[in-house]
Design a protein around this motif. Structure first.
Motif: not given
Lengths: 149, 220
Positions: B51-69, B146-155
């Motif tokens: 869960y922790l790992a996939f939460t990091v995926v969520l945050v860093s995926s959003i980070g990548y889409l926003v910043r592109g680094t 990576g962002i969509l997968g987070f919702f399955d995690m919550i489910f």
């Protein structure tokens, strides 16, 4: 490049199909994983002959066992209705009177549920064994000691 | 970086040994399930770490889409890989625990189905990354998964509260676990989180080296 794209497409379709299948089977059986005895009683005719799961507590004093045929009979309850169940085979160790169980099978014409699978459902409580009964460790040690002497 | 990796590795190793000793020797058996309940000390920490790992995926995926680094994308990729490993451990230990207690290795209840889907979504995430050649495009596509997968995690996590399942609800959340069994569980959880950090640090370093080699080869 074109072969690459086709690979992606096929891979994506396989994954989508897999997820789709899981979601389909999921909504079909997972969301209502088992019926309660009250639900079975209310709609008995409707589910007759269909393969379903029934879950409840094993009624105290209702469990009978015929060792020579591996046959078990017991009742499952949710506090309201009671459904008699017939089973032949080996139930899991945690299956006992007063404990939770989910059975798979179908309602028989005689109103007895014919189960071919028993699953024990345990709750989320974990605690060490109470003092009045020996723990499995103590039982094990006592066995070893008896063998040696 | 390397010193951090070594420190995390030694720390994780020591904690895993301590956790195993506590779980297998020091902790009392469970009153209902007996000795077999000890597999909880692997099963629960591994899914919580996933869960922790996939939460990091969520945050860093959003980070990548926003910043592109590149840094965000590497973090998402590394964390997803480690998360898949811990999800696999959860599925395996769950099956081993299920057979002697429930009587079945596997059944399609909402919690188990959700966990299988979770595993496949992030496996798909990794596959997607490896088939798309262009690094930035692969990163963008993967970020969406990576962002969509987070919702399955919550489910999956909430399934035991929302639906009828064979799997019991969360003991940690409901506070129905005795202190004598909870302390070893917490030590194992800490061990797994440090292990995750160690894997992540190693994987990130590997990714950085990989990209440096690629950049040098292109330069020549």
């Amino acid at each position: 490049m074109r072969g690459r794209n086709r690979q992606i497409l096929i891979g994506g379709l396989v994954i989508l199909a897999g997820i789709g299948y899981l979601i389909w089977t999921g909504t079909q059986q997972a969301l209502v994983y088992f019926y309660t005895p009250s639900e079975i009683q209310a709609k008995e005719g409707e589910r007759m002959g269909k393969r379903i799961r029934l879950g409840g507590l094993v009624v105290e004093g209702s469990l009978t066992h015929a060792p020579e045929t591996l046959g078990y009979t017991f009742q499952l309850t949710d506090g309201g209705a009671r459904i008699p169940v017939r089973f032949k085979g080996i139930p899991p160790d945690l299956f006992k009177e007063g404990a939770g169980a989910i059975v798979e099978g179908q309602m028989g014409p005689d109103g007895v549920f014919d189960a071919d699978l028993i699953m024990a459902k345990h709750n989320e409580e974990y605690r060490p064994p109470s003092g009045d009964r020996p723990s499995p460790q103590e039982l094990y040690r006592s066995l070893i000691k008896r063998e040696r002497s | 970086m390397d010193r951090l990796g070594v420190t995390l590795g030694l720390g994780a190793g020591a904690l895993v040994v301590a956790g195993l000793w506590m779980g297998l020797v020091q902790a009392p058996p469970d009153a209902v399930q007996g000795e077999v309940q000890r597999i909880m000390y692997l099963h629960v920490p591994s899914i919580l770490t996933a869960y922790l790992a996939f939460t990091v995926v969520l945050v860093s995926s959003i980070g990548y889409l926003v910043r592109g680094t590149r840094g965000w994308d590497r973090l998402a990729h590394a964390s997803a890989e480690v998360g898949v490993v811990f999800t696999a451990i959860t599925l395996f230990t769950g099956a081993i625990w299920g057979k002697p207690t429930w009587g079945v290795w596997w059944t399609w209840d909402a919690r188990l189905t959700g966990t299988a889907v979770l595993f496949m979504v992030y496996l798909g995430y990794l596959m997607l990354r490896s088939v798309v050649e262009d690094q930035d495009r692969a990163g963008r596509y993967a970020a969406v998964v990576g962002i969509l997968g987070f919702f399955d995690m919550i489910f999956t996590h909430m399934a035991v509260e929302w639906f009828r399942t064979l799997h019991q609800p969360s003991s940690l959340q409901r506070g129905t676990i005795d202190t004598a069994l909870k302390l070893p569980l917490n030590v194992n959880l800490l061990a797994f989180v440090v292990l995750y950090a160690y894997f992540l640090a190693r994987r990130l370093r590997l990714a950085a080296l990989d990209e440096a080699v690629e950049a040098r080869d292109l330069g020549e």
